[in-house]
Design an enzyme around this catalytic site. Structure first.
Site, mmCIF file in Angstrom:
data_model
loop_
_atom_site.group_PDB
_atom_site.id
_atom_site.type_symbol
_atom_site.label_atom_id
_atom_site.label_comp_id
_atom_site.label_asym_id
_atom_site.label_seq_id
_atom_site.Cartn_x
_atom_site.Cartn_y
_atom_site.Cartn_z
ATOM 1 C CD GLU A 1 74.079 -7.122 12.846
ATOM 2 O OE1 GLU A 1 74.392 -6.830 11.682
ATOM 3 O OE2 GLU A 1 73.809 -6.254 13.698
ATOM 4 C CB ALA B 1 76.500 -4.269 5.918
ATOM 5 C CD GLU C 1 78.930 -4.738 12.743
ATOM 6 O OE1 GLU C 1 79.650 -5.279 13.613
ATOM 7 O OE2 GLU C 1 78.015 -5.334 12.153
ATOM 8 N N GLY D 1 76.728 -8.062 9.555
ATOM 9 C CA GLY D 1 75.393 -8.500 9.132
ATOM 10 C C GLY D 1 75.294 -10.004 8.912
HETATM 11 N N1 COA Z 1 81.725 -5.153 1.946
HETATM 12 C C1 COA Z 1 82.158 -4.986 0.689
HETATM 13 N N2 COA Z 1 83.095 -5.786 0.116
HETATM 14 C C2 COA Z 1 83.607 -6.755 0.860
HETATM 15 C C3 COA Z 1 83.208 -6.983 2.191
HETATM 16 C C4 COA Z 1 82.219 -6.127 2.730
HETATM 17 N N3 COA Z 1 81.749 -6.300 3.976
HETATM 18 N N4 COA Z 1 83.904 -8.021 2.688
HETATM 19 C C5 COA Z 1 84.692 -8.435 1.691
HETATM 20 N N5 COA Z 1 84.515 -7.679 0.592
HETATM 21 C C6 COA Z 1 85.187 -7.795 -0.718
HETATM 22 C C7 COA Z 1 86.587 -7.225 -0.653
HETATM 23 O O1 COA Z 1 86.572 -5.819 -0.831
HETATM 24 C C8 COA Z 1 87.245 -7.945 -1.794
HETATM 25 O O2 COA Z 1 86.844 -7.349 -3.008
HETATM 26 P P1 COA Z 1 87.959 -7.019 -4.149
HETATM 27 O O3 COA Z 1 88.464 -8.371 -4.530
HETATM 28 O O4 COA Z 1 87.161 -6.342 -5.194
HETATM 29 O O5 COA Z 1 88.985 -6.171 -3.483
HETATM 30 C C9 COA Z 1 86.598 -9.326 -1.744
HETATM 31 O O6 COA Z 1 85.384 -9.169 -1.030
HETATM 32 C C10 COA Z 1 87.456 -10.340 -1.022
HETATM 33 O O7 COA Z 1 87.778 -9.818 0.248
HETATM 34 P P2 COA Z 1 89.301 -9.646 0.768
HETATM 35 O O8 COA Z 1 89.300 -8.572 1.796
HETATM 36 O O9 COA Z 1 90.242 -9.503 -0.380
HETATM 37 O O10 COA Z 1 89.516 -11.080 1.422
HETATM 38 P P3 COA Z 1 90.433 -11.428 2.658
HETATM 39 O O11 COA Z 1 90.411 -12.918 2.745
HETATM 40 O O12 COA Z 1 91.759 -10.747 2.584
HETATM 41 O O13 COA Z 1 89.680 -10.814 3.934
HETATM 42 C C11 COA Z 1 87.759 -10.351 5.317
HETATM 43 C C12 COA Z 1 88.391 -11.279 4.262
HETATM 44 C C13 COA Z 1 86.319 -10.825 5.530
HETATM 45 C C14 COA Z 1 88.556 -10.467 6.641
HETATM 46 C C15 COA Z 1 87.802 -8.889 4.833
HETATM 47 O O14 COA Z 1 87.259 -8.868 3.536
HETATM 48 C C16 COA Z 1 86.996 -7.949 5.685
HETATM 49 O O15 COA Z 1 87.463 -7.542 6.742
HETATM 50 N N6 COA Z 1 85.768 -7.590 5.247
HETATM 51 C C17 COA Z 1 84.945 -6.639 5.939
HETATM 52 C C18 COA Z 1 84.321 -7.284 7.173
HETATM 53 C C19 COA Z 1 83.477 -6.274 7.942
HETATM 54 O O16 COA Z 1 83.971 -5.308 8.471
HETATM 55 N N7 COA Z 1 82.165 -6.538 7.994
HETATM 56 C C20 COA Z 1 81.244 -5.688 8.697
HETATM 57 C C21 COA Z 1 80.725 -4.652 7.800
HETATM 58 S S1 COA Z 1 79.597 -3.559 8.614
#
Ligand code: COA
Length: 259
Positions: A113, A65, A133, A110
């Site tokens: 999910e 999400a 989460e 999500g």
């Molecule tokens: N919500 C909002 N933005 C997100 C996102 C999310 N769930 N997942 C990734 N993004 C965005 C990042 O903020 C980043 O944006 P920016 O370039 O403006 O900073 C972009 O997508 C790329 O992500 P980044 O974190 O730089 O890539 P990464 O390869 O270093 O890491 C993940 C990838 C998926 C491991 C990491 O983005 C992450 O942990 N995301 C959240 C996952 C999560 O907790 N999901 C459950 C949410 S309830």
């Protein structure tokens, strides 16, 4: 129908839905869910589409999400978002045709999910699946606590949800979280072949099989057996049943005559 966050393609009898928010790794907000619901509604009764494949990009199927949209939310907004996600997911789970999630890269929160609402999960070797989460101080709110244990069992789901630690494709296969793992360059073709094979099966029987299998995880055994009986019986009004069985017997005729 033009969408902002999804790209739709049709190829023969296969409908492809691409999540298309690469700058956010396809993170889900209410607009994405609403578009998904609309796309599925459009294909639900379209007989030209016999199977649907959901895909993300190479780096991410869906990274969960959209956290930007949730950070300042209160309980009311959180509740509203889950209403919206549930509507889209119900559409996906109840689509009367088979669905395949083709997962490359991250399928988190999500994203996993949504994949759990599909009938098949096909993963590329780079896939990383999880419900992180807990690390954000919340729990999965779009079906994860209910659907994951039904797929991988209570023990494995508890570990994934309590620790929030994702698993790689090979482990996901071992746990039964995905059906198959293929190399990244074979993901599209693998999903296409699976969807094509599914599309070649009798549509009414597939629809009944899907409804019966869904009952298996949402009803008592007794109720489920009655649903199965009803669905089984209804198929004896279809052309596929009478033609399929007659064709089988026709093929056996020479065998019998020879005896
Ligand atoms: N919500 C909002 N933005 C997100 C996102 C999310 N769930 N997942 C990734 N993004 C965005 C990042 O903020 C980043 O944006 P920016 O370039 O403006 O900073 C972009 O997508 C790329 O992500 P980044 O974190 O730089 O890539 P990464 O390869 O270093 O890491 C993940 C990838 C998926 C491991 C990491 O983005 C992450 O942990 N995301 C959240 C996952 C999560 O907790 N999901 C459950 C949410 S309830």
């Amino acid at each position: 129908m033009p969408f902002e966050h999804l790209k739709l393609e049709t190829e023969g009898r296969i409908g492809w839905i691409f999540f298309n928010r690469p700058e956010k790794l396809n993170a889900l907000n209410s607009s994405v869910y609403l578009e998904l619901e609309q796309a599925l509604a459009a294909w639900q009764n379209d007989d030209a589409i016999s199977a649907v494949v959901l895909c993300g990009g190479e780096r991410a199927f869906i990274a969960g999400a959209d956290i930007d949209g949730m950070v300042d939310a209160g309980p009311m907004e959180a509740h509203e978002l889950t209403d919206i996600s549930r509507r889209a997911q119900e559409r996906l789970c109840n689509l009367p045709k088979p669905t395949v999630a083709a997962i490359s890269g991250y399928a988190l929160g999500g994203g996993l999910e949504v994949a759990l609402c599909c009938d098949f999960r096909l993963a590329a070797e780079n896939a990383i699946l999880g419900l992180p989460e807990i690390t954000l101080g919340i729990i999965p709110g779009a079906g994860g606590t209910q659907r994951l244990p039904r797929v991988v069992g209570q023990a494995a789901a508890t570990e994934m949800i309590f620790l929030g630690r994702p698993v790689k494709a090979a482990k996901a296969l071992e746990m039964g979280l995905v059906h198959r793992v293929v190399s990244l360059d074979q993901l599209r073709v693998g999903a296409q072949e699976l969807a094509k094979e599914l599309a070649s099966r009798p549509a009414m029987a597939l629809r009944a099989a899907k409804a019966a299998l869904r009952a298996a995880s949402s009803t008592s055994l007794q109720e489920g057996l009655l649903i199965e009986q009803q669905l089984f019986s209804q198929l004896f009004t279809t052309q596929d049943q009478s033609e399929g069985m007659k064709a089988f017997l026709e093929k056996r005729k020479p065998h019998f005559q020879g005896k």
